[in-house]
Scaffold this motif. Structure first.
Motif, PDB file in Angstrom:
ATOM      1  N   VAL A 222      18.938  77.580 143.808  1.00 32.80           N
ATOM      2  CA  VAL A 222      18.310  78.811 143.321  1.00 32.80           C
ATOM      3  C   VAL A 222      19.103  80.053 143.703  1.00 32.80           C
ATOM      4  O   VAL A 222      18.616  81.177 143.522  1.00 32.80           O
ATOM      5  N   ASP A 223      20.332  79.889 144.208  1.00 34.19           N
ATOM      6  CA  ASP A 223      21.170  81.043 144.488  1.00 34.19           C
ATOM      7  C   ASP A 223      21.351  81.849 143.210  1.00 34.19           C
ATOM      8  O   ASP A 223      21.807  81.320 142.181  1.00 34.19           O
ATOM      9  N   PRO A 224      20.989  83.141 143.204  1.00 35.20           N
ATOM     10  CA  PRO A 224      20.967  83.901 141.940  1.00 35.20           C
ATOM     11  C   PRO A 224      22.333  84.060 141.297  1.00 35.20           C
ATOM     12  O   PRO A 224      22.439  84.061 140.057  1.00 35.20           O
ATOM     13  N   VAL A 225      23.401  84.197 142.093  1.00 31.36           N
ATOM     14  CA  VAL A 225      24.735  84.372 141.523  1.00 31.36           C
ATOM     15  C   VAL A 225      25.174  83.100 140.806  1.00 31.36           C
ATOM     16  O   VAL A 225      25.630  83.131 139.662  1.00 31.36           O
ATOM     17  N   GLU A 226      25.014  81.958 141.498  1.00 27.53           N
ATOM     18  CA  GLU A 226      25.406  80.702 140.857  1.00 27.53           C
ATOM     19  C   GLU A 226      24.518  80.397 139.650  1.00 27.53           C
ATOM     20  O   GLU A 226      25.002  79.917 138.616  1.00 27.53           O
ATOM     21  N   ARG A 227      23.222  80.671 139.785  1.00 27.07           N
ATOM     22  CA  ARG A 227      22.307  80.384 138.678  1.00 27.07           C
ATOM     23  C   ARG A 227      22.701  81.168 137.432  1.00 27.07           C
ATOM     24  O   ARG A 227      22.719  80.618 136.323  1.00 27.07           O
ATOM     25  N   ARG A 228      23.030  82.433 137.581  1.00 23.01           N
ATOM     26  CA  ARG A 228      23.433  83.227 136.415  1.00 23.01           C
ATOM     27  C   ARG A 228      24.696  82.654 135.780  1.00 23.01           C
ATOM     28  O   ARG A 228      24.817  82.603 134.551  1.00 23.01           O
ATOM     29  N   ALA A 229      25.635  82.213 136.626  1.00 18.93           N
ATOM     30  CA  ALA A 229      26.865  81.636 136.094  1.00 18.93           C
ATOM     31  C   ALA A 229      26.585  80.338 135.339  1.00 18.93           C
ATOM     32  O   ALA A 229      27.119  80.105 134.245  1.00 18.93           O
ATOM     33  N   ARG A 230      25.739  79.476 135.938  1.00 25.62           N
ATOM     34  CA  ARG A 230      25.392  78.222 135.260  1.00 25.62           C
ATOM     35  C   ARG A 230      24.739  78.484 133.917  1.00 25.62           C
ATOM     36  O   ARG A 230      25.084  77.876 132.901  1.00 25.62           O
ATOM     37  N   MET A 231      23.784  79.403 133.902  1.00 23.85           N
ATOM     38  CA  MET A 231      23.059  79.675 132.666  1.00 23.85           C
ATOM     39  C   MET A 231      23.975  80.276 131.607  1.00 23.85           C
ATOM     40  O   MET A 231      23.834  79.998 130.411  1.00 23.85           O
ATOM     41  N   ALA A 232      24.941  81.089 132.038  1.00 24.98           N
ATOM     42  CA  ALA A 232      25.878  81.677 131.086  1.00 24.98           C
ATOM     43  C   ALA A 232      26.718  80.605 130.398  1.00 24.98           C
ATOM     44  O   ALA A 232      26.927  80.640 129.177  1.00 24.98           O
ATOM     45  N   VAL A 233      27.183  79.618 131.174  1.00 22.21           N
ATOM     46  CA  VAL A 233      27.989  78.545 130.601  1.00 22.21           C
ATOM     47  C   VAL A 233      27.138  77.649 129.701  1.00 22.21           C
ATOM     48  O   VAL A 233      27.561  77.258 128.603  1.00 22.21           O
ATOM     49  N   VAL A 234      25.935  77.331 130.153  1.00 21.12           N
ATOM     50  CA  VAL A 234      25.029  76.506 129.359  1.00 21.12           C
ATOM     51  C   VAL A 234      24.748  77.171 128.006  1.00 21.12           C
ATOM     52  O   VAL A 234      24.815  76.527 126.950  1.00 21.12           O
ATOM     53  N   GLU A 235      24.430  78.460 128.035  1.00 18.32           N
ATOM     54  CA  GLU A 235      24.120  79.162 126.788  1.00 18.32           C
ATOM     55  C   GLU A 235      25.343  79.282 125.889  1.00 18.32           C
ATOM     56  O   GLU A 235      25.247  79.086 124.670  1.00 18.32           O
ATOM     57  N   ALA A 236      26.489  79.596 126.474  1.00 17.08           N
ATOM     58  CA  ALA A 236      27.701  79.749 125.673  1.00 17.08           C
ATOM     59  C   ALA A 236      28.058  78.455 124.950  1.00 17.08           C
ATOM     60  O   ALA A 236      28.456  78.469 123.776  1.00 17.08           O
ATOM     61  N   ARG A 237      27.910  77.338 125.637  1.00 17.58           N
ATOM     62  CA  ARG A 237      28.215  76.053 124.999  1.00 17.58           C
ATOM     63  C   ARG A 237      27.280  75.789 123.831  1.00 17.58           C
ATOM     64  O   ARG A 237      27.724  75.395 122.737  1.00 17.58           O
ATOM     65  N   ALA A 238      25.984  75.999 124.052  1.00 13.46           N
ATOM     66  CA  ALA A 238      25.012  75.737 122.988  1.00 13.46           C
ATOM     67  C   ALA A 238      25.260  76.645 121.786  1.00 13.46           C
ATOM     68  O   ALA A 238      25.208  76.194 120.637  1.00 13.46           O
ATOM     69  N   ARG A 239      25.529  77.912 122.039  1.00 12.15           N
ATOM     70  CA  ARG A 239      25.753  78.833 120.923  1.00 12.15           C
ATOM     71  C   ARG A 239      27.060  78.521 120.197  1.00 12.15           C
ATOM     72  O   ARG A 239      27.158  78.674 118.971  1.00 12.15           O
ATOM     73  N   ALA A 240      28.075  78.095 120.949  1.00 14.18           N
ATOM     74  CA  ALA A 240      29.331  77.711 120.299  1.00 14.18           C
ATOM     75  C   ALA A 240      29.136  76.499 119.390  1.00 14.18           C
ATOM     76  O   ALA A 240      29.654  76.460 118.260  1.00 14.18           O
ATOM     77  N   LEU A 241      28.374  75.525 119.866  1.00 17.74           N
ATOM     78  CA  LEU A 241      28.099  74.351 119.033  1.00 17.74           C
ATOM     79  C   LEU A 241      27.300  74.731 117.801  1.00 17.74           C
ATOM     80  O   LEU A 241      27.587  74.267 116.683  1.00 17.74           O
ATOM     81  N   ALA A 242      26.301  75.583 117.979  1.00 17.87           N
ATOM     82  CA  ALA A 242      25.504  76.027 116.828  1.00 17.87           C
ATOM     83  C   ALA A 242      26.363  76.784 115.834  1.00 17.87           C
ATOM     84  O   ALA A 242      26.201  76.657 114.611  1.00 17.87           O
ATOM     85  N   GLY A 243      27.313  77.587 116.345  1.00 13.56           N
ATOM     86  CA  GLY A 243      28.173  78.363 115.456  1.00 13.56           C
ATOM     87  C   GLY A 243      29.132  77.530 114.650  1.00 13.56           C
ATOM     88  O   GLY A 243      29.608  77.959 113.585  1.00 13.56           O
ATOM     89  N   LEU A 244      29.452  76.334 115.139  1.00 15.07           N
ATOM     90  CA  LEU A 244      30.327  75.428 114.377  1.00 15.07           C
ATOM     91  C   LEU A 244      29.636  74.830 113.175  1.00 15.07           C
ATOM     92  O   LEU A 244      30.269  74.263 112.284  1.00 15.07           O
ATOM     93  N   ASP A 245      28.281  74.919 113.176  1.00 18.71           N
ATOM     94  CA  ASP A 245      27.458  74.382 112.089  1.00 18.71           C
ATOM     95  C   ASP A 245      27.719  72.898 111.871  1.00 18.71           C
ATOM     96  O   ASP A 245      27.708  72.395 110.755  1.00 18.71           O
ATOM     97  N   TRP A 246      27.952  72.212 112.991  1.00 18.26           N
ATOM     98  CA  TRP A 246      28.107  70.752 112.949  1.00 18.26           C
ATOM     99  C   TRP A 246      26.741  70.134 113.204  1.00 18.26           C
ATOM    100  O   TRP A 246      26.090  70.445 114.189  1.00 18.26           O
ATOM    101  N   ALA A 247      26.320  69.286 112.311  1.00 17.43           N
ATOM    102  CA  ALA A 247      25.010  68.652 112.451  1.00 17.43           C
ATOM    103  C   ALA A 247      25.176  67.162 112.644  1.00 17.43           C
ATOM    104  O   ALA A 247      25.941  66.509 111.942  1.00 17.43           O
ATOM    105  N   ALA A 248      24.455  66.630 113.605  1.00 18.89           N
ATOM    106  CA  ALA A 248      24.494  65.194 113.863  1.00 18.89           C
ATOM    107  C   ALA A 248      23.476  64.487 112.980  1.00 18.89           C
ATOM    108  O   ALA A 248      22.407  65.011 112.698  1.00 18.89           O
TER     109      ALA A 248
END
Length: 248
Positions: A222-248
C-alpha cells in the motif's frame, strides 16, 4: 479423451501450509462430463519448505524456479499447462463447490467470451465469510467495462482478478501476468477486458483467505508511491491494447 482445465497456483513458504485446504477444495469440484482438472503448483523460489505440503496425486505437478513474485511464478508455470483453460487459485485460497463447473459452462457456451470471473467472499480467521460490495449482475462483461469502473473507483475493479478462468491461448497471447511486484493479476484482468468480453457469475467462486501473513496486507503493498506507479503501468497497458483495436 478428457478435456482439461489447469489450475495454476503460485506459492511461497509462508502460504504453503494452506495448500491442503486448496487441494481439498479442488477434490470437491464436480466437473461437466468429459472434463478433468490438473493442478500446477509453482514455488516462487527453490526451498525445501513447499514439497512436504504438495499432495501425492498424479493430477498435481510441482515445480520450482527463481524468485520473482507471484506473477512470474504463474507465468513460468504456463510451461506445464496443457488444456484450453487456465484457472487461478492462490495458495491460501479455496474454491467453493461448483466454481470450476460454472466457469467452464460459461466459456464453453459462448466462444466470444475470453475469460470468466465470479463473486469472491473473504474467508475470515474465525471461519466466517464476508462479501464484497458492488458486485455486478450475472452475465457478460463488455470490452472496456472493467477499465472504466477501475479508473472511476480508486483503482478497484468490480470483479476480483483472483477468480479468473481464462482461455489459455488468450493468456499466452497477452504474455501472462504482468511483471510487477503486486497488482499483476489486476493488470492481466484489465488487459483481458481490453481485448475480449468476459463473464461474471453471482455464485461465489472463491474464498479469499484473510490472514496476518497475506502479501496484500503488508505495508509495501500500500505504499502510495509504488501504488501510483503500478496503477499507471496497468492502465497504460490496457489503454494501449484497447487502442490497437485487436479483439480476441
Amino acid at each position: 479423451m478428457h478435456r482439461r482445465v489447469v489450475v495454476v497456483t503460485a506459492v511461497h513458504a509462508p502460504s504453503a501450509r494452506f495448500l491442503a485446504d486448496a487441494y481439498a477444495s479442488l477434490r470437491a469440484q464436480r466437473l461437466p462430463d468429459g472434463w478433468e482438472w490438473h493442478w500446477v503448483i509453482q514455488e516462487d523460489g527453490a526451498s525445501d519448505a513447499i514439497r512436504p505440503h504438495v499432495p501425492d496425486d498424479p493430477r498435481v505437478t510441482f515445480r520450482q524456479g527463481r524468485p520473482g513474485g507471484p506473477g512470474v511464478a504463474r507465468t513460468i508455470a504456463l510451461a506445464h499447462v496443457e488444456g484450453p483453460y487456465v484457472k487461478v487459485l492462490d495458495a491460501d485460497d479455496r474454491l467453493p463447490p461448483g466454481a470450476l463447473a460454472r466457469d467452464l459452462t460459461a466459456l464453453e457456451a459462448d466462444p466470444g467470451l475470453g475469460w470468466a470471473t465470479s463473486r469472491a467472499l473473504d474467508l475470515l480467521p474465525d471461519g466466517t465469510t464476508r462479501g464484497f460490495p458492488g458486485d455486478p449482475e450475472e452475465g457478460p462483461i463488455e470490452r472496456g467495462a472493467v477499465l472504466d469502473h477501475w479508473a472511476a473507483n480508486d483503482y478497484r475493479a468490480q470483479v476480483h482478478p483472483a477468480t479468473l478462468c481464462v482461455r489459455r491461448d488468450l493468456l499466452l497471447a497477452l504474455g501472462g501476468w504482468m511483471a510487477l511486484p503486486a497488482s499483476e493479476d489486476t493488470g492481466l484482468l484489465l488487459a483481458l477486458n481490453a481485448v475480449s468480453r468476459g463473464w461474471f457469475s453471482r455464485e461465489p467462486g472463491l474464498l479469499y483467505r484473510k490472514w496476518d501473513g497475506q502479501v496484500t496486507g503488508q505495508s509495501p503493498h500500500v505504499d502510495p508511491v509504488e501504488r501510483r506507479a503500478r496503477m499507471a503501468v496497468v492502465e497504460a497497458r490496457a489503454r494501449a491494447l484497447a487502442g490497437l483495436d485487436w479483439a480476441a
